[in-house]
Scaffold this motif. Sequence first.
Motif, short mmCIF file in Angstrom:
data_model
loop_
_atom_site.label_atom_id
_atom_site.label_comp_id
_atom_site.label_asym_id
_atom_site.label_seq_id
_atom_site.Cartn_x
_atom_site.Cartn_y
_atom_site.Cartn_z
N THR A 141 -8.61 3.24 4.86
CA THR A 141 -7.87 2.88 3.65
C THR A 141 -7.05 1.63 3.95
OG1 THR A 141 -6.09 4.40 4.30
CG2 THR A 141 -7.70 5.21 2.69
N SER B 6 -1.35 -0.74 1.45
CA SER B 6 -1.00 -0.77 0.03
C SER B 6 0.16 -1.73 -0.20
CB SER B 6 -0.61 0.63 -0.45
OG SER B 6 -0.14 0.59 -1.78
N ARG B 7 0.08 -2.47 -1.28
CA ARG B 7 1.19 -3.37 -1.62
C ARG B 7 2.35 -2.60 -2.24
NH1 ARG B 7 0.36 -7.75 1.14
NH2 ARG B 7 1.88 -8.80 -0.21
N HIS C 297 4.59 1.35 5.62
CA HIS C 297 4.44 0.46 4.47
C HIS C 297 5.26 -0.81 4.65
CE1 HIS C 297 5.74 -1.10 0.50
NE2 HIS C 297 4.44 -0.97 0.23
#
Length: 332
Positions: free
Chosen positions: A142, A145-146, A250
Amino acid sequence: MNPQDPASFNHRTEKLSTGRVYHFVDQLPEGYHPKRNATLLCVHGFPDLWYGWRHQIGPWVRRGCRVVVPDMLGYGGTSKPTDAAEYSTKKLCADLAALLDLLEIKRAVLIGHDWGAFTVGRFALWHPDRLLALVMLSVPYTPPSRVYIPVEEVAQRAPNLGYQVYFANPKSSLEILAHLKKFLLLTFSPTLVKVDYTKLGSLQKLLLNDSDVKVPTSILTEQELNFYYSELRKGMFGPLNYYRTAKFRHDEELAADLPANLSSDLPFLFIWGTKDATATPFVINKSRKFIDRYQDIALEGRGHWLMVEAKDEITSTVIDWLEGLTSSRPKL
């Protein structure tokens, strides 16, 4: 290298340049030379150990590869920091790069299962120049993610990941430790046994229920279960801290502007069991567009613990694929 005798493997414990101490198995093939023999760096997941690769190490060494298998951070004989921030994949990947540096290995084949699959996928982004090839088992790739998505929202979108909400709660560390034998039986139950704790709230109910869990068999022998118990009873804060790193991961990935795509020239293989509740077709299909040299293999009727329940298939499939990349033994 007897899979039933952990002491029969070549164990090492070293302090890395990152300051962490890692325990790992380091097996060299006969006549080893770093220019002729590729190194396979195998990364386990949760709740596993170097021992999860016990069936593959010997055969891969006999096929001419050096096989390096660490206890990951928080497990076994490796450092166990209490701060969840220390378990971000950026820091785990720095440890793996430092381990390769310690062994004077420039590039290696990275093979990961479960959390180890996620980690080696991120290693390919943080340290793309250190890989010969990438193999991921059970957990598909995966991209970063932004947008940060809390684990509670992840569980709403993907109910099969509901257990991660419990794991992300610090109280799970002591509760699982207090019921460790039951937890191991639940976790290593055979694919056909209908004990499913992936849904939100189901694991707590199974663990905290005073009645014994009726699991008729396990994919592990009693001796193997006892080894896992003896190692994991050292503490569950480290292993469960992986599930408490989402925001740290993140923020680090966003700050570094990590790409979504793997290197276009990186050979990639994904293997999963069709009965694995954590490997969904939607996520598997989505991962393809980020990987130019994507190949995958579905093992029919197999579950999550592929290195055990499909040990011969994993052993032969991975090494045959690697040798096929060069039409000979994988080389540096």
